[in-house]
Motif scaffolding. Structure first.
Motif, mmCIF file in Angstrom:
data_model
loop_
_atom_site.group_PDB
_atom_site.id
_atom_site.type_symbol
_atom_site.label_atom_id
_atom_site.label_comp_id
_atom_site.label_asym_id
_atom_site.label_seq_id
_atom_site.Cartn_x
_atom_site.Cartn_y
_atom_site.Cartn_z
ATOM 1 N N ILE A 127 0.926 -1.204 0.061
ATOM 2 C CA ILE A 127 -0.056 -0.001 -0.108
ATOM 3 C C ILE A 127 0.895 1.246 0.033
ATOM 4 C CG2 ILE A 127 -0.119 -0.032 2.592
ATOM 5 C CD1 ILE A 127 -3.158 0.863 2.029
ATOM 6 N N THR A 128 0.695 2.274 -0.609
ATOM 7 C CA THR A 128 1.359 3.387 -0.750
ATOM 8 C C THR A 128 1.342 4.179 0.611
ATOM 9 O OG1 THR A 128 -0.533 4.887 -1.549
ATOM 10 C CG2 THR A 128 0.694 3.706 -3.148
ATOM 11 N N ALA A 129 2.190 4.959 0.889
ATOM 12 C CA ALA A 129 2.257 5.773 1.941
ATOM 13 C C ALA A 129 1.092 6.696 2.184
ATOM 14 C CB ALA A 129 3.867 6.551 2.072
ATOM 15 N N THR A 130 0.666 7.376 1.176
ATOM 16 C CA THR A 130 -0.329 8.064 1.107
ATOM 17 C C THR A 130 -1.715 7.575 1.274
ATOM 18 O OG1 THR A 130 0.610 9.580 -0.601
ATOM 19 C CG2 THR A 130 -1.892 9.902 -0.321
ATOM 20 N N ASP A 131 -1.955 6.334 0.828
ATOM 21 C CA ASP A 131 -3.110 5.784 1.210
ATOM 22 C C ASP A 131 -3.023 5.052 2.348
ATOM 23 O OD1 ASP A 131 -3.852 5.731 -1.723
ATOM 24 O OD2 ASP A 131 -3.520 3.858 -2.143
ATOM 25 N N GLU A 132 -2.209 4.572 3.074
ATOM 26 C CA GLU A 132 -1.775 4.418 4.316
ATOM 27 C C GLU A 132 -2.182 5.377 5.223
ATOM 28 O OE1 GLU A 132 1.122 1.505 7.188
ATOM 29 O OE2 GLU A 132 1.912 2.375 5.195
ATOM 30 N N ARG A 133 -1.760 6.693 5.121
ATOM 31 C CA ARG A 133 -2.050 7.896 5.831
ATOM 32 C C ARG A 133 -3.577 8.123 6.047
ATOM 33 N NH1 ARG A 133 0.607 11.430 3.406
ATOM 34 N NH2 ARG A 133 -1.017 12.824 2.480
ATOM 35 N N TYR A 134 -4.183 8.030 4.762
ATOM 36 C CA TYR A 134 -5.594 8.479 4.636
ATOM 37 C C TYR A 134 -6.331 7.505 5.369
ATOM 38 C CZ TYR A 134 -4.746 12.751 2.360
ATOM 39 O OH TYR A 134 -4.595 14.045 2.073
ATOM 40 N N LEU A 135 -6.027 6.036 5.192
ATOM 41 C CA LEU A 135 -6.722 4.912 5.667
ATOM 42 C C LEU A 135 -6.728 5.062 7.053
ATOM 43 C CD1 LEU A 135 -8.301 2.350 5.550
ATOM 44 C CD2 LEU A 135 -6.010 0.992 5.366
ATOM 45 N N LYS A 136 -5.663 5.346 7.703
ATOM 46 C CA LYS A 136 -5.428 5.584 9.198
ATOM 47 C C LYS A 136 -6.349 6.672 9.625
ATOM 48 C CE LYS A 136 -2.403 5.998 13.131
ATOM 49 N NZ LYS A 136 -3.454 5.877 13.907
ATOM 50 N N GLN A 137 -6.422 7.805 9.022
ATOM 51 C CA GLN A 137 -7.043 8.819 9.415
ATOM 52 C C GLN A 137 -8.616 8.492 9.439
ATOM 53 O OE1 GLN A 137 -6.582 12.434 6.841
ATOM 54 N NE2 GLN A 137 -4.492 12.794 7.837
ATOM 55 N N ALA A 138 -9.182 7.923 8.111
ATOM 56 C CA ALA A 138 -10.497 7.520 8.128
ATOM 57 C C ALA A 138 -10.735 6.822 9.077
ATOM 58 C CB ALA A 138 -10.712 7.298 6.720
ATOM 59 N N GLU A 139 -9.965 5.668 9.475
ATOM 60 C CA GLU A 139 -10.534 4.675 10.588
ATOM 61 C C GLU A 139 -10.398 5.314 11.759
ATOM 62 O OE1 GLU A 139 -8.959 0.358 8.707
ATOM 63 O OE2 GLU A 139 -7.560 1.783 9.615
ATOM 64 N N ASP A 140 -9.420 5.961 12.247
ATOM 65 C CA ASP A 140 -9.350 6.750 13.434
ATOM 66 C C ASP A 140 -10.721 7.480 13.691
ATOM 67 O OD1 ASP A 140 -6.930 5.603 14.156
ATOM 68 O OD2 ASP A 140 -5.832 7.425 13.837
ATOM 69 N N SER A 141 -11.101 8.206 12.647
ATOM 70 C CA SER A 141 -12.196 9.324 12.823
ATOM 71 C C SER A 141 -13.422 8.300 12.741
ATOM 72 C CB SER A 141 -12.457 10.111 11.718
ATOM 73 O OG SER A 141 -11.086 11.046 11.543
ATOM 74 N N LEU A 142 -13.721 7.408 12.145
ATOM 75 C CA LEU A 142 -14.919 6.676 11.756
ATOM 76 C C LEU A 142 -14.921 5.685 13.308
ATOM 77 C CD1 LEU A 142 -17.365 5.703 10.409
ATOM 78 C CD2 LEU A 142 -15.999 4.040 9.389
ATOM 79 N N TYR A 143 -14.071 5.067 13.598
ATOM 80 C CA TYR A 143 -13.913 3.978 14.648
ATOM 81 C C TYR A 143 -14.186 4.559 15.917
ATOM 82 C CZ TYR A 143 -12.510 0.350 11.108
ATOM 83 O OH TYR A 143 -12.310 -0.079 10.167
ATOM 84 N N GLY A 144 -13.432 5.891 16.143
ATOM 85 C CA GLY A 144 -13.582 6.892 17.399
ATOM 86 C C GLY A 144 -15.055 7.329 17.562
#
Length: 170
Positions: A127-144
């Motif tokens: 996975i690209t670094a950009t994709d990984e960064r946005y995936l983590k942001q989206a997961e943190d926001s949604l799951y939080g």
């Protein structure tokens, strides 16, 4: 919309915050007539954010309740991914989706990047670094937010969502 002291809100990319006060902070250079929300982010206890009550620059909304959270989880299979082939345009779209502060947009990012990651894995790529960064942001926001609304830990949410969707299909 006006928020009350004690209420929980989602504020920009800061996640869930509690309204601690509505007052003028009295800082030098601040209009003495202007009122501010004094927000405490849940993930950084002790820090404070001062946001003008009439602020239209940063997204601020009420945290979803339990019913809204359950409805969103139920609708996840129906939410479409963001298929954009151009890397620059894709990153711009992810950025726009995150800024909205809308859980449906976070789901779109997560679904897109999950499928994109699987596709890259089949090709022997990471996975690209950009994709990984946005995936983590989206997961943190949604799951939080879902965890907060459902009274669960953020760490439990991915498996909770997966189990709920799996049971829906049966």
């Amino acid at each position: 919309m006006r928020y009350e002291i004690g209420e929980y809100v989602v504020y920009g990319n800061n996640g869930i915050c509690q309204v601690q006060d509505i007052a003028n902070p009295g800082f030098s250079g601040v209009d003495k007539e202007k009122m501010y929300y004094v927000l405490e982010p849940l993930n950084t206890k002790g820090s404070r954010i001062y946001s003008p009550v009439d602020n239209s620059k940063v997204m601020m909304r009420s945290v979803m309740d339990e019913e809204q959270a359950e409805k969103l989880i139920e609708e996840i299979p129906l939410i479409e991914e963001l298929w954009i082939t151009n890397d620059k345009m894709r990153e711009e779209r992810y950025k726009e989706a995150m800024v909205t502060g809308e859980p449906v947009e976070w789901v779109k990012i997560i679904k897109t990047l999950y499928l994109r990651g699987k596709d890259r894995e089949r090709q022997g790529k990471k996975i690209t670094a950009t994709d990984e960064r946005y995936l983590k942001q989206a997961e943190d926001s949604l799951y939080g937010e879902l965890g907060f609304a459902l009274g669960k830990e953020k760490a439990e949410m991915e498996s909770y969502i997966t189990d709920r969707i799996r049971r829906q299909k049966i």
